[in-house]
Write a protein that holds these residues in place. Structure first.
Motif, mmCIF file in Angstrom:
data_model
loop_
_atom_site.group_PDB
_atom_site.id
_atom_site.type_symbol
_atom_site.label_atom_id
_atom_site.label_comp_id
_atom_site.label_asym_id
_atom_site.label_seq_id
_atom_site.Cartn_x
_atom_site.Cartn_y
_atom_site.Cartn_z
ATOM 1 N N SER A 1 7.014 28.976 -45.545
ATOM 2 C CA SER A 1 7.377 28.013 -44.520
ATOM 3 C C SER A 1 7.352 28.606 -43.172
ATOM 4 C CB SER A 1 8.871 27.367 -44.773
ATOM 5 O OG SER A 1 9.763 28.461 -44.826
ATOM 6 N N ALA A 2 7.440 27.839 -42.116
ATOM 7 C CA ALA A 2 7.361 28.419 -40.877
ATOM 8 C C ALA A 2 8.768 27.544 -39.925
ATOM 9 C CB ALA A 2 6.062 28.181 -40.007
ATOM 10 N N THR A 3 9.126 28.224 -39.293
ATOM 11 C CA THR A 3 10.440 27.719 -38.664
ATOM 12 C C THR A 3 10.185 28.116 -37.133
ATOM 13 O OG1 THR A 3 11.815 27.526 -40.480
ATOM 14 C CG2 THR A 3 12.816 27.412 -38.482
ATOM 15 N N PHE A 4 10.341 27.337 -36.345
ATOM 16 C CA PHE A 4 10.208 27.438 -34.855
ATOM 17 C C PHE A 4 11.620 27.464 -34.213
ATOM 18 C CE2 PHE A 4 5.994 25.806 -35.647
ATOM 19 C CZ PHE A 4 5.357 26.779 -35.210
ATOM 20 N N SER A 5 11.714 28.422 -33.126
ATOM 21 C CA SER A 5 12.951 28.550 -32.473
ATOM 22 C C SER A 5 13.307 27.047 -31.613
ATOM 23 C CB SER A 5 13.187 29.734 -31.450
ATOM 24 O OG SER A 5 12.058 29.753 -30.490
ATOM 25 N N GLN A 6 12.467 26.531 -31.363
ATOM 26 C CA GLN A 6 12.292 25.221 -30.479
ATOM 27 C C GLN A 6 11.362 24.152 -31.124
ATOM 28 O OE1 GLN A 6 12.683 25.613 -26.056
ATOM 29 N NE2 GLN A 6 11.986 27.722 -26.546
ATOM 30 N N THR A 7 11.780 23.002 -31.120
ATOM 31 C CA THR A 7 11.073 21.942 -31.589
ATOM 32 C C THR A 7 10.093 21.144 -30.529
ATOM 33 O OG1 THR A 7 12.654 20.126 -31.255
ATOM 34 C CG2 THR A 7 12.694 21.430 -33.417
ATOM 35 N N GLY A 8 8.865 20.606 -30.798
ATOM 36 C CA GLY A 8 8.191 19.922 -29.836
ATOM 37 C C GLY A 8 6.937 20.760 -29.164
ATOM 38 N N TYR A 9 6.997 22.206 -29.481
ATOM 39 C CA TYR A 9 5.926 23.058 -28.869
ATOM 40 C C TYR A 9 4.781 23.319 -29.513
ATOM 41 C CZ TYR A 9 9.219 23.807 -25.068
ATOM 42 O OH TYR A 9 10.114 23.593 -23.767
ATOM 43 N N ALA A 10 5.092 23.126 -30.991
ATOM 44 C CA ALA A 10 3.766 23.517 -31.852
ATOM 45 C C ALA A 10 4.255 23.425 -33.279
ATOM 46 C CB ALA A 10 3.812 25.213 -31.939
ATOM 47 N N THR A 11 3.184 23.124 -34.151
ATOM 48 C CA THR A 11 3.207 22.903 -35.552
ATOM 49 C C THR A 11 2.548 23.823 -36.361
ATOM 50 O OG1 THR A 11 1.470 21.376 -35.698
ATOM 51 C CG2 THR A 11 3.426 20.472 -35.468
ATOM 52 N N ALA A 12 2.833 24.154 -37.528
ATOM 53 C CA ALA A 12 2.267 25.207 -38.444
ATOM 54 C C ALA A 12 1.749 24.840 -39.563
ATOM 55 C CB ALA A 12 3.129 26.665 -38.225
ATOM 56 N N THR A 13 0.702 25.446 -40.320
ATOM 57 C CA THR A 13 0.230 25.309 -41.463
ATOM 58 C C THR A 13 0.247 26.998 -41.981
ATOM 59 O OG1 THR A 13 -1.085 23.652 -40.876
ATOM 60 C CG2 THR A 13 -1.561 24.663 -43.131
ATOM 61 N N GLU B 1 10.365 30.369 -18.749
ATOM 62 C CA GLU B 1 11.215 29.764 -20.303
ATOM 63 C C GLU B 1 11.041 31.320 -21.121
ATOM 64 O OE1 GLU B 1 10.799 26.130 -22.271
ATOM 65 O OE2 GLU B 1 9.692 25.728 -20.286
ATOM 66 N N SER B 2 11.875 31.172 -22.113
ATOM 67 C CA SER B 2 12.022 32.232 -23.426
ATOM 68 C C SER B 2 10.755 31.899 -24.437
ATOM 69 C CB SER B 2 12.917 32.118 -23.830
ATOM 70 O OG SER B 2 14.524 32.329 -23.277
ATOM 71 N N PRO B 3 10.073 32.958 -24.890
ATOM 72 C CA PRO B 3 8.956 32.838 -25.685
ATOM 73 C C PRO B 3 9.469 31.847 -26.804
ATOM 74 C CG PRO B 3 9.663 34.891 -25.817
ATOM 75 C CD PRO B 3 10.567 34.347 -24.686
ATOM 76 N N LEU B 4 8.460 31.273 -27.501
ATOM 77 C CA LEU B 4 8.802 30.605 -28.723
ATOM 78 C C LEU B 4 8.847 31.516 -29.828
ATOM 79 C CD1 LEU B 4 8.836 27.369 -29.876
ATOM 80 C CD2 LEU B 4 6.377 27.653 -30.085
ATOM 81 N N SER B 5 9.831 31.336 -30.919
ATOM 82 C CA SER B 5 9.907 32.317 -32.103
ATOM 83 C C SER B 5 9.255 31.425 -33.231
ATOM 84 C CB SER B 5 11.364 32.769 -32.051
ATOM 85 O OG SER B 5 11.706 33.697 -30.959
ATOM 86 N N LEU B 6 8.735 32.333 -34.023
ATOM 87 C CA LEU B 6 8.105 31.732 -35.293
ATOM 88 C C LEU B 6 8.562 32.436 -36.430
ATOM 89 C CD1 LEU B 6 6.401 29.784 -37.081
ATOM 90 C CD2 LEU B 6 4.433 31.296 -36.449
ATOM 91 N N ILE B 7 9.330 32.066 -37.288
ATOM 92 C CA ILE B 7 9.801 32.661 -38.629
ATOM 93 C C ILE B 7 8.833 32.276 -39.654
ATOM 94 C CG2 ILE B 7 11.772 33.416 -40.056
ATOM 95 C CD1 ILE B 7 13.505 33.081 -37.528
#
Length: 445
Positions: A69-81, A257-263
């Protein structure tokens, strides 16, 4: 006493039925048995095919049992597969700009503005094509309309990916209609910018095209805005940006802005659900075996395939395979065990520990050739094949037996007819004799 004229028919019917009733009852019993078996084999065939479809679906298209799974720190900026090959970790991105498609507008046009000759030249992505204005008048009415021009641009055989359309607006005061010719790229990215040139039609393009949308690439920095590694793409999608992770960016960030984090991490719940899906499919199939082969007794109904050794062999084969180790690993190593009824159960705690210790082992057990799913698929194919499958052969045999029983009915009908006619003659003769005797007796009365 006069004899009833229907008496010979009645007696012929009774005696003829008596002659064939035993054989007819046996035939009816046989047909009922065969029909029950045919329905049961059909039910089992459907259940086997459903199970085969369910288990092979677990590896369709090279899919894995492991789900990340992929979890972003903020929504609305990206999606992940995220694929099973994705390496767990935390990543940062700064979305500097999104890719966009080039769009131009030539405004204030009228149908009369389309010249009778000359050509429009379009260049995009290193490719060019031309539209001959003399051939724009498709309906041959002598008028080269803007609608026909847009259609000619779109239908050009060597069109490089440019779409033309018209936008009409009406002045609310004067009622004058103004038409704009929109030229848009079907693809995003700087390389797909549109340029228009003319050959003898300068008046038509005397109006400077207005740029409604820029042709630009997406620019994303791996890391923070300052000092991050710039990554560029003609689209907003980055395939395998990180091994096993494809990203699509949907919104640019403002400077500062702070960078977008992806876990990226393993989704144990989804992986467990996939294993449970296999277990549920197997247990459903075992339930079909249980009902169809039940021995009955003490109020329980006997199954139509009870005592059928060939059907039991299918069940035995499946039970053996789910207990078999492949590459040193079996289902039991991942907390999946069979109870005394042959149904599978999952020990969630054991599964979680085994998955954490050897996720690749679980994936190989289900996904690789020669392991569990592959072996089940090949074994089931022997039974469910549409040409020489065991279930089809069995249904063909039962249908043949039903056909023979129905042939017996025809033979019994013929036997009945022979017996009926013989008894009818006998009882008719007897009735005639008795009638004659009564008549003679009356003469001496």
């Amino acid at each position: 006493m006069p004899i009833d004229s229907e008496y010979p028919k009645y007696m012929a019917t009774q005696l003829a039925n008596y002659q064939v009733q035993g054989a007819r009852t046996r035939a009816q019993s046989s047909e009922k048995t065969y029909q029950g078996q045919l329905k049961a084999v059909g039910t089992l065939d459907t259940a086997l095919k459903a199970f085969r479809s369910a288990v092979t679906g677990l590896r369709t298209g090279g899919s894995s049992m492991l789900i990340n799974s992929a979890t972003f720190s903020q929504t609305g900026y990206a999606t992940a597969t995220v694929s099973a090959k994705a390496v767990p970790g935390t990543y940062q991105f700064f979305v500097q700009q999104l890719a966009s498609a080039h769009q131009l507008a030539i405004s204030g046009l009228k149908d009369a503005d389309v010249p009778a000759s000359g050509s429009l030249q379009f260049t995009q992505g290193g490719k060019s094509f031309a539209v001959n204005l003399a051939s724009v008048d498709q309906d041959a009415d002598g008028v080269r309309s803007l609608d026909e021009l847009a259609a000619a641009i779109n239908a050009a055989p060597d069109n490089s990916g440019l779409a033309a359309s018209l936008v009409r607006s009406t002045d609310p005061v004067t009622g004058t209609v103004s038409v704009s010719l929109l030229l848009g790229s079907n693809a995003t990215g700087q390389a797909n910018a549109i340029s228009v040139s003319t050959d003898g039609v300068a008046g038509f393009l005397g109006k400077t095209p207005q740029e409604l949308g820029k042709a630009q690439n997406a620019i994303v920095k791996l890391g923070a805005e300052a000092g991050g590694m710039p990554l560029e793409s003609a689209s907003n999608s980055f395939s395998n940006l990180i091994d096993g992770v494809s990203l699509t960016f949907t919104k640019a960030q403002a400077s500062g802005e702070s960078p977008l984090s992806l876990i990226v991490g393993q989704d144990k719940t989804a992986t467990e659900a996939k294993v449970k899906g296999f277990i549920d499919a197997f247990n459903s199939l075992m339930g079909s075996f249980d009902s169809l082969t039940a021995s009955g007794g003490e109020g329980a109904q006997r199954g139509s395939l009870a005592g059928d050794s060939s059907i039991r062999s299918v069940e035995g084969m499946l039970n053996k395979l789910v207990r078999t180790a492949f590459g040193g690993k079996s289902l039991i190593d991942f907390g999946v065990a069979a109870d005394r009824n042959g149904k599978l159960t999952l020990n969630a705690e054991r599964f979680s520990k085994a998955l954490a210790a050897d996720p690749a082992g679980l994936d190989k057990l289900f996904s690789e050739k020669g392991t569990l799913i592959d072996s089940l698929d090949k074994s089931l194919a022997v039974y469910t094949g549409s040409v020489n499958g065991v279930m089809k052969t069995r249904k063909d045999f039962i249908n043949t037996q039903i056909g023979r029983v129905r042939d017996q009915y025809e033979s019994l009908d013929k036997q009945y007819e022979l017996h009926y006619n013989r008894y009818l003659r006998q009882y008719t003769n007897m009735a005639q004799t008795m009638a004659a005797m009564e008549q003679t007796q009356g003469m001496f009365g």
